[in-house]
Structure formats: structure tokens, C-alpha cells
Write a protein that holds these residues in place. Structure first.
Motif, PDB file in Angstrom:
ATOM      1  N   ARG A 158       0.828  -1.208   0.000  1.00  0.00           N
ATOM      2  CA  ARG A 158       0.000   0.000   0.000  1.00  0.00           C
ATOM      3  C   ARG A 158       0.863   1.260   0.000  1.00  0.00           C
ATOM      4  N   GLU A 161      -0.332   4.901  -1.031  1.00  0.00           N
ATOM      5  CA  GLU A 161      -1.093   5.792  -0.153  1.00  0.00           C
ATOM      6  C   GLU A 161      -0.196   6.632   0.762  1.00  0.00           C
ATOM      7  N   TYR A 162       1.113   6.394   0.723  1.00  0.00           N
ATOM      8  CA  TYR A 162       2.029   7.059   1.660  1.00  0.00           C
ATOM      9  C   TYR A 162       3.248   7.610   0.913  1.00  0.00           C
ATOM     10  N   ASN A 164       4.963  10.290   1.261  1.00  0.00           N
ATOM     11  CA  ASN A 164       6.023  10.879   2.085  1.00  0.00           C
ATOM     12  C   ASN A 164       6.991   9.823   2.611  1.00  0.00           C
ATOM     13  N   ILE A 165       6.434   8.657   3.005  1.00  0.00           N
ATOM     14  CA  ILE A 165       7.309   7.572   3.445  1.00  0.00           C
ATOM     15  C   ILE A 165       8.123   7.065   2.263  1.00  0.00           C
ATOM     16  N   CYS A 166       7.485   6.954   1.103  1.00  0.00           N
ATOM     17  CA  CYS A 166       8.207   6.501  -0.094  1.00  0.00           C
ATOM     18  C   CYS A 166       9.386   7.425  -0.401  1.00  0.00           C
ATOM     19  N   LYS A 198       0.984  -0.608   5.705  1.00  0.00           N
ATOM     20  CA  LYS A 198       0.313   0.535   6.330  1.00  0.00           C
ATOM     21  C   LYS A 198      -1.145   0.541   5.885  1.00  0.00           C
ATOM     22  N   GLU A 223      -2.310   0.672  12.685  1.00  0.00           N
ATOM     23  CA  GLU A 223      -2.320   0.749  11.223  1.00  0.00           C
ATOM     24  C   GLU A 223      -0.960   0.448  10.594  1.00  0.00           C
ATOM     25  N   THR A 224      -0.092  -0.195  11.341  1.00  0.00           N
ATOM     26  CA  THR A 224       1.259  -0.468  10.851  1.00  0.00           C
ATOM     27  C   THR A 224       1.695  -1.876  11.230  1.00  0.00           C
ATOM     28  N   ILE A 241       9.132   5.444   9.362  1.00  0.00           N
ATOM     29  CA  ILE A 241       7.685   5.363   9.136  1.00  0.00           C
ATOM     30  C   ILE A 241       6.894   6.155  10.171  1.00  0.00           C
ATOM     31  N   PHE A 244       5.584  10.085   9.850  1.00  0.00           N
ATOM     32  CA  PHE A 244       4.425  10.515   9.056  1.00  0.00           C
ATOM     33  C   PHE A 244       3.149   9.908   9.607  1.00  0.00           C
TER      34      PHE A 244
END
Length: 244
Positions: A158, A161-162, A164-166, A198, A223-224, A241, A244
Motif C-alpha cells: 500500500r 497511499e504514503y 512521504n514515506i516513499c 500501512k 495501522e502499521t 515510518i 508521518f
């Protein structure tokens, strides 16, 4: 419960599913039912077919809790948690990374987990305190897998959907993939630097995989899920992680 019979039943159910994929698959199987299953997704006809195969083989061993039908109460202390088609969008798009997931619970405790990689015709499982085992659905025999202790990539399910983490992972030159089949990725976490999931955590997606890789280093919140082979890297990836 007869442990050997339960393991045999899970393997036979997956064998029947594989045989159907190889010999019985039709265009109609790719149609959506326009019925949202218990897990909230629009079910493919194949989702329902596979679920019924599992129910046929496993309902005598306990209650059934499946992504499509929800909870079937068989008045047992055991509950079998099923994702009949993990990675259904991959299957729908002919991307060969999809499978099935079966977890067995006694009360609140998971005591067995099975995750099949259907394109590879294999199952990875851990049951009733055993070590992790691999099984070939083609010849119905236990399989020895050569494992390379070193990994070049990680898995981030997923990830789309993230962003900023990528970006932070990319800035640190951490190579990762988002493969689209959560149970498969978790169950094979020992092959990667880390596996990160996530989003909404559903038992169908995660229970079997988490049990299979329970010897690794696991961080989990609402959620992690983060699974890391090297304990020294756990806090490093958690900091990334949790920003964010």
C-alpha cells in the motif's frame, strides 16, 4: 483436533484451487458479483468459489471466519480465518503474485498459518509449533527451498497511499516494491530486508503471515506492521515510518 488431518485438509483445499486455476478457469470467473463481502471489497465470482472450497474442506475443524462470508459459527473453540484469494486485483490483471491465506486460532491465539503462492504452486506454513515448512502443490510433497540470507529489496504494501514515506525511503537509497498481496508478502518476510504494511489491518490479510514469520522482529500498531530480519535495523525503519 487431529493436527495432521487439519494440515492435510488445508493442503488439499489449496490443491483443489490450483487444479481449478489450471483446468477449470473460465471468463465468468473474472466477473464481479457486485456484492461487498464481509471484508468490504466487491467479490469476484472466483473469490466465492475458492471460499466454498475452503469451507468444504475445513468447516469440520472449527468456526469459519472468511473475507467473503464473514463468521460461520460451528460451535467450536477453534476458528479458521480465511482469505480465499489474496491479491485478487493481481489475479484479475494477470499479474502472477496472488494466493490464499489460512490461519487457525484456538481462542485468541493463532496456532497455525498457511499462505499459498498459487502461480509458484507452493505453500509456506507453520503449524502447531513446528518450524517453517514449504510444500509443493504440484506433486503434493514437502519442498526444500534454498534461501539466500542477503536481500537487496524491501516490500512496502500500500505504498501508493504514503508518498512521504516513499520519498524518505528513496532519499536513503532503500529499494522497495509494492507487490499487492499482503499475506504473501508478510509470510515471506524472511526473504526481504523488511516488509512494511500501512493501512487498515484485517485478520484475513495478516494473521497467517504474522504467525509464519513470528521468529523475526515485528513492530505492530493500529495501522502499521513492520517485519525486519535484522534486529539492529528495527528502530531505524521505525523512525522513518513514524515521522508521518
Amino acid at each position: 483436533m487431529n493436527k495432521d488431518l487439519f494440515i492435510e485438509a488445508v493442503l488439499k483445499a489449496n490443491k483443489e484451487i490450483l487444479d481449478y486455476l489450471e483446468n477449470g478457469l473460465s471468463k465468468e470467473d473474472f466477473e464481479y458479483t457486485n456484492i461487498n463481502g464481509f471484508g468490504g471489497d466487491n467479490s469476484l465470482k472466483l473469490d466465492i468459489l475458492f471460499e466454498n472450497i475452503f469451507i468444504k474442506h475445513l468447516s469440520s475443524f472449527g468456526n469459519i471466519f472468511s473475507e467473503e462470508c464473514g463468521f460461520i459459527d460451528n460451535e467450536s473453540e477453534f476458528t479458521i480465518v480465511i482469505d480465499p484469494l489474496d491479491g485478487s486485483n493481481n489475479f484479475y490483471s494477470n499479474l502472477p503474485y496472488f494466493g490464499t491465506s489460512v490461519a487457525l486460532k484456538k481462542g485468541d491465539d493463532v496456532i497455525a498459518g498457511f499462505v499459498a503462492n498459487l502461480p509458484m504452486k507452493t505453500i509456506v506454513y507453520r503449524a502447531f509449533g513446528s518450524e517453517v515448512k514449504y510444500f509443493c502443490l504440484q506433486n503434493m510433497k514437502e519442498k526444500k527451498i534454498f534461501k539466500n540470507d542477503k536481500s537487496k529489496i524491501s516490500i512496502f504494501e500500500r505504498a501508493y497511499e504514503y508518498p512521504n514515506i516513499c520519498k524518505k525511503l528513496n532519499d536513503k537509497n532503500i529499494k522497495f516494491r509494492s507487490l499487492g498481496a499482503t499475506a504473501l508478502s508478510l509470510a515471506n518476510a524472511m526473504d526481504y530486508n523488511f516488509v512494511l504494511f500501512k493501512g487498515e489491518i484485517r485478520d484475513f490479510d495478516v494473521l497467517a503471515g504474522l504467525y509464519i514469520c513470528k521468529d523475526l522482529n515485528i513492530y505492530k500498531d493500529d495501522e502499521t506492521i513492520l517485519i525486519v530480519k535484522n534486529k539492529d535495523n528495527l528502530n531505524f525503519f521505525k523512525e522513518i515510518i513514524n515521522d508521518f
